[in-house]
Motif scaffolding. Structure first.
Motif, PDB file in Angstrom:
ATOM      1  N   ARG A  26     -19.317   3.143   3.540  1.00  0.00           N
ATOM      2  CA  ARG A  26     -18.321   3.792   4.410  1.00  0.00           C
ATOM      3  C   ARG A  26     -17.373   2.732   4.942  1.00  0.00           C
ATOM      4  O   ARG A  26     -17.594   2.181   6.023  1.00  0.00           O
ATOM      5  CB  ARG A  26     -19.005   4.490   5.577  1.00  0.00           C
ATOM      6  N   PRO A  27     -16.310   2.427   4.197  1.00  0.00           N
ATOM      7  CA  PRO A  27     -15.356   1.434   4.693  1.00  0.00           C
ATOM      8  C   PRO A  27     -14.566   1.975   5.880  1.00  0.00           C
ATOM      9  O   PRO A  27     -14.611   3.170   6.192  1.00  0.00           O
ATOM     10  CB  PRO A  27     -14.451   1.169   3.493  1.00  0.00           C
ATOM     11  N   ARG A  28     -13.847   1.090   6.533  1.00  0.00           N
ATOM     12  CA  ARG A  28     -13.120   1.420   7.760  1.00  0.00           C
ATOM     13  C   ARG A  28     -11.659   1.698   7.427  1.00  0.00           C
ATOM     14  O   ARG A  28     -11.001   0.920   6.751  1.00  0.00           O
ATOM     15  CB  ARG A  28     -13.242   0.219   8.702  1.00  0.00           C
ATOM     16  N   LEU A  29     -11.157   2.845   7.902  1.00  0.00           N
ATOM     17  CA  LEU A  29      -9.749   3.212   7.755  1.00  0.00           C
ATOM     18  C   LEU A  29      -9.027   2.784   9.028  1.00  0.00           C
ATOM     19  O   LEU A  29      -9.252   3.348  10.091  1.00  0.00           O
ATOM     20  CB  LEU A  29      -9.591   4.710   7.525  1.00  0.00           C
ATOM     21  N   VAL A  30      -8.192   1.746   8.936  1.00  0.00           N
ATOM     22  CA  VAL A  30      -7.502   1.167  10.086  1.00  0.00           C
ATOM     23  C   VAL A  30      -6.058   1.634  10.091  1.00  0.00           C
ATOM     24  O   VAL A  30      -5.400   1.651   9.054  1.00  0.00           O
ATOM     25  CB  VAL A  30      -7.501  -0.368  10.015  1.00  0.00           C
ATOM     26  N   VAL A  31      -5.558   1.974  11.282  1.00  0.00           N
ATOM     27  CA  VAL A  31      -4.168   2.394  11.443  1.00  0.00           C
ATOM     28  C   VAL A  31      -3.471   1.384  12.343  1.00  0.00           C
ATOM     29  O   VAL A  31      -3.996   1.019  13.398  1.00  0.00           O
ATOM     30  CB  VAL A  31      -4.087   3.798  12.079  1.00  0.00           C
ATOM     31  N   TYR A  32      -2.312   0.906  11.914  1.00  0.00           N
ATOM     32  CA  TYR A  32      -1.477   0.049  12.759  1.00  0.00           C
ATOM     33  C   TYR A  32      -0.123   0.708  12.878  1.00  0.00           C
ATOM     34  O   TYR A  32       0.443   1.180  11.891  1.00  0.00           O
ATOM     35  CB  TYR A  32      -1.324  -1.355  12.172  1.00  0.00           C
ATOM     36  N   ARG A  33       0.384   0.736  14.085  1.00  0.00           N
ATOM     37  CA  ARG A  33       1.627   1.431  14.380  1.00  0.00           C
ATOM     38  C   ARG A  33       2.619   0.434  14.974  1.00  0.00           C
ATOM     39  O   ARG A  33       2.323  -0.226  15.968  1.00  0.00           O
ATOM     40  CB  ARG A  33       1.292   2.510  15.414  1.00  0.00           C
ATOM     41  N   SER A  34       3.772   0.302  14.353  1.00  0.00           N
ATOM     42  CA  SER A  34       4.837  -0.505  14.932  1.00  0.00           C
ATOM     43  C   SER A  34       6.004   0.413  15.263  1.00  0.00           C
ATOM     44  O   SER A  34       5.940   1.619  15.020  1.00  0.00           O
ATOM     45  CB  SER A  34       5.272  -1.612  13.959  1.00  0.00           C
ATOM     46  N   ASN A  35       7.060  -0.140  15.806  1.00  0.00           N
ATOM     47  CA  ASN A  35       8.215   0.690  16.133  1.00  0.00           C
ATOM     48  C   ASN A  35       8.915   1.208  14.886  1.00  0.00           C
ATOM     49  O   ASN A  35       9.468   2.299  14.890  1.00  0.00           O
ATOM     50  CB  ASN A  35       9.210  -0.094  16.990  1.00  0.00           C
ATOM     51  N   MET A  36       8.892   0.427  13.819  1.00  0.00           N
ATOM     52  CA  MET A  36       9.632   0.784  12.613  1.00  0.00           C
ATOM     53  C   MET A  36       8.784   1.464  11.543  1.00  0.00           C
ATOM     54  O   MET A  36       9.302   2.255  10.769  1.00  0.00           O
ATOM     55  CB  MET A  36      10.255  -0.476  11.997  1.00  0.00           C
ATOM     56  N   HIS A  37       7.489   1.128  11.468  1.00  0.00           N
ATOM     57  CA  HIS A  37       6.652   1.628  10.377  1.00  0.00           C
ATOM     58  C   HIS A  37       5.245   1.936  10.876  1.00  0.00           C
ATOM     59  O   HIS A  37       4.853   1.528  11.963  1.00  0.00           O
ATOM     60  CB  HIS A  37       6.577   0.608   9.238  1.00  0.00           C
ATOM     61  N   ILE A  38       4.493   2.629  10.040  1.00  0.00           N
ATOM     62  CA  ILE A  38       3.073   2.868  10.305  1.00  0.00           C
ATOM     63  C   ILE A  38       2.298   2.440   9.058  1.00  0.00           C
ATOM     64  O   ILE A  38       2.730   2.698   7.935  1.00  0.00           O
ATOM     65  CB  ILE A  38       2.797   4.330  10.708  1.00  0.00           C
ATOM     66  N   TYR A  39       1.219   1.738   9.271  1.00  0.00           N
ATOM     67  CA  TYR A  39       0.437   1.152   8.182  1.00  0.00           C
ATOM     68  C   TYR A  39      -0.988   1.677   8.253  1.00  0.00           C
ATOM     69  O   TYR A  39      -1.527   1.875   9.340  1.00  0.00           O
ATOM     70  CB  TYR A  39       0.385  -0.373   8.308  1.00  0.00           C
ATOM     71  N   ALA A  40      -1.614   1.871   7.106  1.00  0.00           N
ATOM     72  CA  ALA A  40      -3.024   2.261   7.042  1.00  0.00           C
ATOM     73  C   ALA A  40      -3.669   1.470   5.918  1.00  0.00           C
ATOM     74  O   ALA A  40      -3.061   1.254   4.868  1.00  0.00           O
ATOM     75  CB  ALA A  40      -3.159   3.758   6.771  1.00  0.00           C
ATOM     76  N   GLN A  41      -4.876   0.995   6.171  1.00  0.00           N
ATOM     77  CA  GLN A  41      -5.610   0.301   5.117  1.00  0.00           C
ATOM     78  C   GLN A  41      -7.087   0.591   5.250  1.00  0.00           C
ATOM     79  O   GLN A  41      -7.579   0.888   6.330  1.00  0.00           O
ATOM     80  CB  GLN A  41      -5.338  -1.197   5.137  1.00  0.00           C
TER      81      GLN A  41
END
Length: 119
Positions: A26-41
């Motif tokens: 069960r890997p970890r789904l990480v969300v990062y949010r900036s003002n310009m973009h949103i990232y998920a890994q």
């Protein structure tokens, strides 16, 4: 002393990461949010390796009009689910990275669920 918004988020992030760890099963789904973009890994913490990643930045190269709004965040969630399915990942642990589970962060989670990930 008053903490800034980002310092408060970093403290919440540390508290969350004590409990949430990604494994090979069960890997970890990480969300990062900036003002310009949103990232998920999706990350395997045991190996310290990123398995798949998606963002509005990478999707903007293929889809015109990609913005960091609710619709863009949901597309990032669907894309991360599609990439995870290709690597035979079906179950993940969701890491909101100190952000409130609301708005764009929730949209990524909903898109990933809609794409077929379980968490």
């Amino acid at each position: 002393m008053k903490l800034t918004k980002n310092e408060s988020r970093q403290r919440r992030k540390v508290r969350i990461r004590k409990k949430v760890q990604g494994t090979a099963d069960r890997p970890r789904l990480v969300v990062y949010r900036s003002n310009m973009h949103i990232y998920a890994q999706i990350v395997n913490d045991q190996e310290g390796a990123t398995l798949v990643a998606a963002s509005t930045l990478s999707l903007a190269k293929t889809e015109a009009g990609m913005h960091c709004n609710l619709a863009g965040a949901e597309k990032v969630g669907m894309e991360i689910a599609r990439l995870a399915k290709e690597k035979n990942i079906t179950q993940v642990v969701f890491d909101r990275n100190g952000y409130l589970y609301h708005g764009r962060v929730k949209a990524v989670a909903d898109g990933a669920r809609e794409g077929g990930l379980e968490f």
